[in-house]
Design a protein around this motif. Structure first.
Motif, PDB file in Angstrom:
ATOM      1  N   ASP A 222       0.860  -1.192   0.000  1.00  0.00           N
ATOM      2  CA  ASP A 222       0.000   0.000   0.000  1.00  0.00           C
ATOM      3  C   ASP A 222       0.893   1.238   0.000  1.00  0.00           C
ATOM      4  O   ASP A 222       1.047   1.924   1.011  1.00  0.00           O
ATOM      5  CB  ASP A 222      -0.893  -0.035   1.247  1.00  0.00           C
ATOM      6  N   PRO A 223       1.542   1.529  -1.133  1.00  0.00           N
ATOM      7  CA  PRO A 223       2.531   2.604  -1.183  1.00  0.00           C
ATOM      8  C   PRO A 223       1.923   3.992  -0.966  1.00  0.00           C
ATOM      9  O   PRO A 223       0.722   4.206  -1.139  1.00  0.00           O
ATOM     10  CB  PRO A 223       3.112   2.477  -2.589  1.00  0.00           C
ATOM     11  N   PHE A 224       2.796   4.902  -0.595  1.00  0.00           N
ATOM     12  CA  PHE A 224       2.382   6.292  -0.388  1.00  0.00           C
ATOM     13  C   PHE A 224       2.373   7.027  -1.727  1.00  0.00           C
ATOM     14  O   PHE A 224       3.254   6.828  -2.566  1.00  0.00           O
ATOM     15  CB  PHE A 224       3.335   6.991   0.576  1.00  0.00           C
ATOM     16  N   ARG A 229       3.886  11.595   0.270  1.00  0.00           N
ATOM     17  CA  ARG A 229       5.312  11.705   0.534  1.00  0.00           C
ATOM     18  C   ARG A 229       5.702  13.160   0.795  1.00  0.00           C
ATOM     19  O   ARG A 229       6.464  13.464   1.713  1.00  0.00           O
ATOM     20  CB  ARG A 229       6.106  11.153  -0.646  1.00  0.00           C
ATOM     21  N   GLU A 230       5.172  14.044  -0.022  1.00  0.00           N
ATOM     22  CA  GLU A 230       5.474  15.462   0.167  1.00  0.00           C
ATOM     23  C   GLU A 230       4.955  15.953   1.511  1.00  0.00           C
ATOM     24  O   GLU A 230       5.625  16.739   2.205  1.00  0.00           O
ATOM     25  CB  GLU A 230       4.863  16.280  -0.975  1.00  0.00           C
ATOM     26  N   ALA A 231       3.789  15.492   1.916  1.00  0.00           N
ATOM     27  CA  ALA A 231       3.216  15.898   3.203  1.00  0.00           C
ATOM     28  C   ALA A 231       4.064  15.388   4.360  1.00  0.00           C
ATOM     29  O   ALA A 231       4.279  16.093   5.352  1.00  0.00           O
ATOM     30  CB  ALA A 231       1.787  15.385   3.318  1.00  0.00           C
ATOM     31  N   PHE A 248      12.963   7.214   1.452  1.00  0.00           N
ATOM     32  CA  PHE A 248      12.071   7.167   0.288  1.00  0.00           C
ATOM     33  C   PHE A 248      12.861   7.060  -1.022  1.00  0.00           C
ATOM     34  O   PHE A 248      12.383   6.483  -2.003  1.00  0.00           O
ATOM     35  CB  PHE A 248      11.178   8.409   0.244  1.00  0.00           C
ATOM     36  N   ALA A 249      14.095   7.590  -1.024  1.00  0.00           N
ATOM     37  CA  ALA A 249      14.891   7.613  -2.253  1.00  0.00           C
ATOM     38  C   ALA A 249      15.698   6.339  -2.468  1.00  0.00           C
ATOM     39  O   ALA A 249      16.225   6.115  -3.570  1.00  0.00           O
ATOM     40  CB  ALA A 249      15.841   8.815  -2.235  1.00  0.00           C
ATOM     41  N   THR A 250      15.818   5.483  -1.440  1.00  0.00           N
ATOM     42  CA  THR A 250      16.659   4.292  -1.574  1.00  0.00           C
ATOM     43  C   THR A 250      15.903   2.989  -1.297  1.00  0.00           C
ATOM     44  O   THR A 250      16.350   1.917  -1.717  1.00  0.00           O
ATOM     45  CB  THR A 250      17.861   4.361  -0.614  1.00  0.00           C
ATOM     46  N   GLY A 251      14.825   3.034  -0.557  1.00  0.00           N
ATOM     47  CA  GLY A 251      14.033   1.834  -0.282  1.00  0.00           C
ATOM     48  C   GLY A 251      14.762   0.784   0.539  1.00  0.00           C
ATOM     49  O   GLY A 251      14.493  -0.416   0.400  1.00  0.00           O
ATOM     50  N   LEU A 252      15.674   1.203   1.415  1.00  0.00           N
ATOM     51  CA  LEU A 252      16.397   0.243   2.229  1.00  0.00           C
ATOM     52  C   LEU A 252      15.469  -0.450   3.233  1.00  0.00           C
ATOM     53  O   LEU A 252      14.437   0.095   3.625  1.00  0.00           O
ATOM     54  CB  LEU A 252      17.530   0.933   3.002  1.00  0.00           C
ATOM     55  N   ARG A 253      15.855  -1.640   3.634  1.00  0.00           N
ATOM     56  CA  ARG A 253      15.157  -2.305   4.739  1.00  0.00           C
ATOM     57  C   ARG A 253      15.437  -1.495   6.008  1.00  0.00           C
ATOM     58  O   ARG A 253      16.498  -0.865   6.129  1.00  0.00           O
ATOM     59  CB  ARG A 253      15.652  -3.734   4.913  1.00  0.00           C
ATOM     60  N   PRO A 254      14.533  -1.514   6.977  1.00  0.00           N
ATOM     61  CA  PRO A 254      14.759  -0.731   8.203  1.00  0.00           C
ATOM     62  C   PRO A 254      16.105  -1.041   8.852  1.00  0.00           C
ATOM     63  O   PRO A 254      16.820  -0.120   9.278  1.00  0.00           O
ATOM     64  CB  PRO A 254      13.589  -1.149   9.104  1.00  0.00           C
ATOM     65  N   GLY A 255      16.462  -2.326   8.925  1.00  0.00           N
ATOM     66  CA  GLY A 255      17.737  -2.696   9.541  1.00  0.00           C
ATOM     67  C   GLY A 255      18.929  -2.175   8.763  1.00  0.00           C
ATOM     68  O   GLY A 255      19.961  -1.816   9.348  1.00  0.00           O
ATOM     69  N   GLU A 256      18.808  -2.142   7.430  1.00  0.00           N
ATOM     70  CA  GLU A 256      19.883  -1.611   6.591  1.00  0.00           C
ATOM     71  C   GLU A 256      20.027  -0.117   6.784  1.00  0.00           C
ATOM     72  O   GLU A 256      21.143   0.409   6.804  1.00  0.00           O
ATOM     73  CB  GLU A 256      19.605  -1.939   5.125  1.00  0.00           C
ATOM     74  N   VAL A 349      -1.420  11.955   7.286  1.00  0.00           N
ATOM     75  CA  VAL A 349      -1.339  10.864   6.304  1.00  0.00           C
ATOM     76  C   VAL A 349      -1.851   9.573   6.946  1.00  0.00           C
ATOM     77  O   VAL A 349      -1.496   9.259   8.082  1.00  0.00           O
ATOM     78  CB  VAL A 349       0.112  10.677   5.827  1.00  0.00           C
ATOM     79  N   ARG A 350      -2.694   8.857   6.220  1.00  0.00           N
ATOM     80  CA  ARG A 350      -3.211   7.591   6.724  1.00  0.00           C
ATOM     81  C   ARG A 350      -2.055   6.664   7.098  1.00  0.00           C
ATOM     82  O   ARG A 350      -1.144   6.456   6.305  1.00  0.00           O
ATOM     83  CB  ARG A 350      -4.087   6.929   5.661  1.00  0.00           C
ATOM     84  N   TYR A 351      -2.110   6.111   8.294  1.00  0.00           N
ATOM     85  CA  TYR A 351      -0.998   5.314   8.783  1.00  0.00           C
ATOM     86  C   TYR A 351      -0.846   3.991   8.035  1.00  0.00           C
ATOM     87  O   TYR A 351      -1.822   3.279   7.807  1.00  0.00           O
ATOM     88  CB  TYR A 351      -1.153   5.009  10.284  1.00  0.00           C
ATOM     89  N   ARG A 352       0.362   3.689   7.629  1.00  0.00           N
ATOM     90  CA  ARG A 352       0.777   2.375   7.182  1.00  0.00           C
ATOM     91  C   ARG A 352       2.121   2.090   7.854  1.00  0.00           C
ATOM     92  O   ARG A 352       2.823   3.030   8.236  1.00  0.00           O
ATOM     93  CB  ARG A 352       0.970   2.303   5.654  1.00  0.00           C
ATOM     94  N   ASN A 353       2.469   0.834   7.990  1.00  0.00           N
ATOM     95  CA  ASN A 353       3.712   0.528   8.698  1.00  0.00           C
ATOM     96  C   ASN A 353       4.909   1.042   7.906  1.00  0.00           C
ATOM     97  O   ASN A 353       4.844   1.217   6.678  1.00  0.00           O
ATOM     98  CB  ASN A 353       3.829  -0.979   8.957  1.00  0.00           C
ATOM     99  N   PRO A 354       6.036   1.312   8.577  1.00  0.00           N
ATOM    100  CA  PRO A 354       7.201   1.922   7.910  1.00  0.00           C
ATOM    101  C   PRO A 354       7.731   1.136   6.724  1.00  0.00           C
ATOM    102  O   PRO A 354       8.369   1.717   5.839  1.00  0.00           O
ATOM    103  CB  PRO A 354       8.241   2.005   9.037  1.00  0.00           C
ATOM    104  N   TYR A 355       7.506  -0.176   6.685  1.00  0.00           N
ATOM    105  CA  TYR A 355       8.018  -0.986   5.579  1.00  0.00           C
ATOM    106  C   TYR A 355       7.391  -0.568   4.256  1.00  0.00           C
ATOM    107  O   TYR A 355       7.942  -0.851   3.186  1.00  0.00           O
ATOM    108  CB  TYR A 355       7.748  -2.469   5.840  1.00  0.00           C
TER     109      TYR A 355
END
Length: 412
Positions: A222-224, A229-231, A248-256, A349-355
């Motif tokens: 469910d992408p933003f 993203r601007e908001a 947002f510009a690299t799409g890294l995993r949270p741990g990365e 912004v409607r909440y979605r998980n950080p992933y």
């Protein structure tokens, strides 16, 4: 066993000289078992709630032998009532004896699961098991669903009981398999220790059972949107905005993202080397070779790094710091609770998980027409199949064709 014929129980008249065994007076709880090749005396008794039947050693079946069997049963019952009966002392070769420990107590599944957890802890200490994997196993063993087995004796853990439990869990197949891993290990160890005659898992069709009983995952990509993203970036504080823009510009995993270090940045080549992942407060390499990769940095990512330089470049190795402590992030839960959730609220912004930030990166590239194989390499996937599976709806129709047709089309 087959080939049995009924034998006269207690109350039968004493045999006359030369009388058949059918006329032997059998004491209470004593029975003659007749097989194709032999006849044996058997005694019956209840121990720790388990109905036990034990064959006595082969010998001629006479009234004397029957009386001795009755005396043995009486001794067993007396020992049980006194709390001094040890099964293996009387029937060392009996499969039933293996269901009880040396003190005569039933071997309970809760004990075996606890022992399994201790084994995992030793593996972590020996560094043969990662802390993150241990956390998953520990969570499974301590879970509410696993409590089903707490009061079940090992000898009662039948395939039908296992099948009914799995079929009634009502969770996704992936979650079920994660839960079953330590339980399977318990049964494997019990089989190797000859505590059971077979592994219950070997007598159920697990794959079929999970397909029939597990529920489909309700998680969805469910992408933003660009506006969202601007908001989010507009609502971010000065000490939050660079990290969010880079993410947002690299799409890294949270741990990365949390493990990223300044010495991995290639300013000349406009790329970053991803070779570390923070899991359970431990930095380690990715699970697969594909996870070690160079991610290209677009102007937005480079600008975010330049904005972050004054905050952390001279402070230590890590690029991104927890604004509340000015130290490196320790867990993705920190980001979610202290930064992400408040940011979504502030931005409206409607909440979605950080992933979903990672999903947004991938879906944006695909929607813009990027090659799925390139996107897979940037995400660190082993192959492109997962990209098609997860992000298929964002891939332009031309890329949905088989690879061979794509190559032919490119040469036309």
């Amino acid at each position: 066993m087959g080939g049995e014929r009924p034998a006269r129980d207690s109350g039968s008249p004493a045999p006359k000289p030369g009388a058949s065994a059918r006329e032997i007076s059998l004491p209470r709880g004593v029975k003659i078992r007749e097989f194709k090749t032999e006849r044996r005396l058997q005694i019956a008794f209840s121990f720790r709630g388990v109905e036990c039947r034990e064959l006595l050693p082969p010998r001629p079946i006479t009234q004397t032998a029957a009386n001795i069997a009755g005396g043995l049963r009486a001794e067993v019952l007396r020992k049980i009532s006194e709390g001094t009966f040890h099964y293996a002392d009387y029937f060392p070769d009996s499969p039933r004896a293996k269901q009880f420990d040396i003190a005569g107590k039933r071997i309970m599944m809760r004990t075996l699961l606890s022992t399994q957890l201790e084994s995992y802890e030793r593996q972590v200490t020996n560094k043969t098991l990662s802390p993150s994997t241990f956390e998953g196993y520990a969570k499974a063993i301590k879970s509410e669903r696993m409590q089903f087995w707490a009061d079940v004796a090992l000898g009662e853990a039948t395939p039908s009981k296992l099948r009914d439990w799995i079929g009634g869990m009502g969770i996704t197949a992936k979650a079920a398999r994660n839960l079953l891993t330590p339980l399977r290990s318990v049964f494997e160890d019990a089989l190797n220790d000859e505590l059971i005659e077979f592994n219950p898992f070997d007598r159920i069709a697990l794959g079929k059972l999970l397909r029939q009983s597990s529920k489909a995952s309700d998680y969805e990509v469910d992408p933003f949107t660009m506006a969202e993203r601007e908001a989010l970036l507009k609502a971010a504080r000065a000490d939050e905005q660079p990290m969010m823009q880079f993410w947002f510009a690299t799409g890294l995993r949270p741990g990365e993202l949390m493990a990223l270090r300044w010495d991995r940045i290639d300013w000349v080549g406009s790329k970053v080397r991803i070779d570390l992942n923070l899991v359970s407060k431990t930095e380690k390499g990715p699970k697969t070779e594909a996870g070690i990769r160079d991610v290209n940095l677009n102007p937005a990512a480079l600008a975010a790094l330049l904005a972050q330089k004054p905050a952390s470049f001279l402070a230590g190795a890590h690029v991104w710091l927890n604004p509340r402590t000015s130290t490196a992030w320790e867990a993705d839960a920190q980001i979610r609770k202290t930064l992400w959730q408040p940011l979504c609220t502030r931005a409206g912004v409607r909440y979605r998980n950080p992933y979903q930030v990672r999903h947004t990166f991938a879906s944006s590239l695909l929607t813009a027409g990027e090659n799925p194989w390139y996107v897979a390499s940037q995400l660190g996937h082993v192959d492109v199949q997962l990209v098609f599976k997860v992000y298929g709806k964002f891939i332009p129709q031309d890329y949905q064709r088989p690879a061979g047709r794509l190559l032919r089309a490119g040469n036309e």
